[in-house]
Design a protein around this motif. Structure first.
Motif, short mmCIF file in Angstrom:
data_model
loop_
_atom_site.label_atom_id
_atom_site.label_comp_id
_atom_site.label_asym_id
_atom_site.label_seq_id
_atom_site.Cartn_x
_atom_site.Cartn_y
_atom_site.Cartn_z
N VAL A 157 22.35 -80.07 26.04
CA VAL A 157 20.92 -79.74 26.00
C VAL A 157 20.73 -78.46 25.19
O VAL A 157 21.37 -77.43 25.49
CB VAL A 157 20.36 -79.60 27.44
CG1 VAL A 157 18.94 -79.08 27.42
CG2 VAL A 157 20.45 -80.93 28.18
N THR A 158 19.85 -78.52 24.18
CA THR A 158 19.67 -77.35 23.30
C THR A 158 18.52 -76.44 23.75
O THR A 158 18.36 -75.36 23.19
CB THR A 158 19.38 -77.79 21.85
OG1 THR A 158 18.14 -78.50 21.84
CG2 THR A 158 20.49 -78.66 21.29
N ALA A 159 17.74 -76.86 24.74
CA ALA A 159 16.57 -76.08 25.17
C ALA A 159 16.98 -74.67 25.61
O ALA A 159 18.12 -74.46 26.03
CB ALA A 159 15.87 -76.81 26.31
N GLY A 160 16.05 -73.74 25.55
CA GLY A 160 16.30 -72.38 26.03
C GLY A 160 17.38 -71.69 25.20
O GLY A 160 17.32 -71.64 23.98
N ASP A 187 19.79 -83.70 23.93
CA ASP A 187 18.41 -83.76 24.46
C ASP A 187 17.91 -85.20 24.64
O ASP A 187 18.64 -86.03 25.16
CB ASP A 187 17.48 -82.92 23.55
CG ASP A 187 18.03 -81.52 23.34
OD1 ASP A 187 18.14 -80.79 24.34
OD2 ASP A 187 18.38 -81.16 22.19
N ASP A 215 19.79 -77.36 31.64
CA ASP A 215 19.16 -76.37 30.76
C ASP A 215 19.40 -74.99 31.39
O ASP A 215 20.31 -74.83 32.22
CB ASP A 215 17.68 -76.69 30.51
CG ASP A 215 16.83 -76.61 31.77
OD1 ASP A 215 17.32 -76.12 32.82
OD2 ASP A 215 15.66 -77.03 31.72
N ASP A 216 18.62 -73.99 31.03
CA ASP A 216 18.88 -72.65 31.56
C ASP A 216 18.53 -72.53 33.05
O ASP A 216 19.04 -71.65 33.74
CB ASP A 216 18.04 -71.61 30.81
CG ASP A 216 18.42 -71.55 29.33
OD1 ASP A 216 19.37 -72.25 28.94
OD2 ASP A 216 17.74 -70.81 28.58
#
Ligand code: NAD
Ligand code: 2YH
Length: 271
Positions: free
Chosen positions: A53-56, A85, A104-105
């Motif tokens: 997951v690339t978010a945050g 994602d 995610d974070d």
């Protein structure tokens, strides 16, 4: 929320194997059998997809690889999606995955696409590290005493486990508001029916603990005055809350590993 770093995961594979052996010595059960017994579930050849997951803050080096190691180490079939994602989610489902692991974070979850069961890392981590202490034989069966340091999202489900096993719990948290909330047995995120069973840890009372649970993001949180020779510290906290000096001085046995034990607990929660 503390984010894992690639350095935290550097020795993860060795740590998982060593901790599996230690848990077996302490409880008589391997981590795999322990988790099966906690959730009363068994694996059935599920295919597990790990979606980066690339978010945050983005992809964490060694994170997906450590999850894959965990899955395969415990005899399960897993793969890391090539895409990240949403495209990774599509790839996982169309490749026939039964269970998805993704983080995610803020949250790390396991989701069973067939049964729709979902598990949260912090809850499952707190539970399994607490169960390890609860399942150790206690010399005096009446003396079910534990010290819990860190009453956040991992520490709180651990409290629930200790209460279920009938432990008398001493607690400490650097946040006095959270500490009072837990001891008072009321307020947000407090274990139900805990009133009177949880007391504030008093370092001046001279109590020693055979069993200590720690879940904070700080170092040196375990004070010398609570230790006795051979104390067992079960701690998902990163970094370790006990200094090397005190560990050696009191011959403390430490269950600690940065990702795999909690992940195994999540998988058994959704099988
Ligand atoms: P959180 O922020 O929800 O809770 C941490 C608690 O520790 C807070 O209540 C805070 O007040 C308290 N605290 C901070 N410094 C302290 C100190 N010096 N002394 C006493 N209490 C102190 O965090 P969390 O989600 O519960 O995570 C706790 C730790 O567990 C973190 O280090 C996290 O990275 C780690 N963690 C590890 C795993 C694993 O698999 N090993 C899994 C999840 C979380
Ligand atoms: O480390 C974290 C968060 N603290 C949640 C986990 C709770 N222990 N997240 C990992 C993020 C992974 C990243 N998005 C990736 O590589 O996929």
């Amino acid at each position: 929320m503390a984010l894992l770093t690639p350095d935290d995961l550097q020795n993860m594979t060795d740590a998982l194997v060593e901790n599996d052996n230690l848990v077996c010595t302490l409880t008589g059960l391997s981590l795999d059998r322990l988790c099966a017994d906690i959730y009363k579930t068994e694996k059935k050849n599920e295919k597990i997809a790990i979606i980066p997951v690339t978010a945050g803050c983005g992809i964490i080096g060694r994170f997906s690889e450590s999850l894959l190691f965990t899955v395969q180490h415990f005899g399960m079939d897993g793969f890391i999606t090539k895409n990240t994602d949403i495209a990774g989610f599509y790839e996982a489902v169309t490749s026939g995955a039964d269970i998805i692991l993704m983080a995610d974070d803020l949250a790390f979850v396991a989701y069973n696409l067939k049964s729709q069961k979902i598990a949260h890392n912090q809850i499952c981590t707190g539970r399994v590290y607490a169960e390890i202490l609860c399942r150790m034989p206690t010399p005096d069966a009446a003396a079910k005493e534990v010290l819990v340091i860190g009453l956040g999202k991992v520490g709180t489900p651990a409290l629930e486990t200790f209460l279920d096993y009938g432990y008398s719990i001493s607690v400490f948290d650097a946040d006095s508001r959270r500490l009072n909330e837990v001891v008072g047995g009321s307020g947000y995120r407090c274990p139900p029916n805990s009133s009177g069973k949880i007391k504030k840890y008093d370092p001046n009372a001279g109590c020693k603990f055979d069993k200590i649970f720690e879940a904070t993001p700080a170092a040196d949180t375990v004070p010398e005055c609570c230790l006795t020779n051979g104390s067992v510290l079960s701690t998902p906290g990163i970094p370790c809350g006990l200094s090397k000096t005190l560990q050696e001085k009191y011959n403390v046995k430490i269950v600690q590993e940065p990702l795999g034990i909690g992940t195994l607990s999540m998988l058994y929660a959704v099988f």
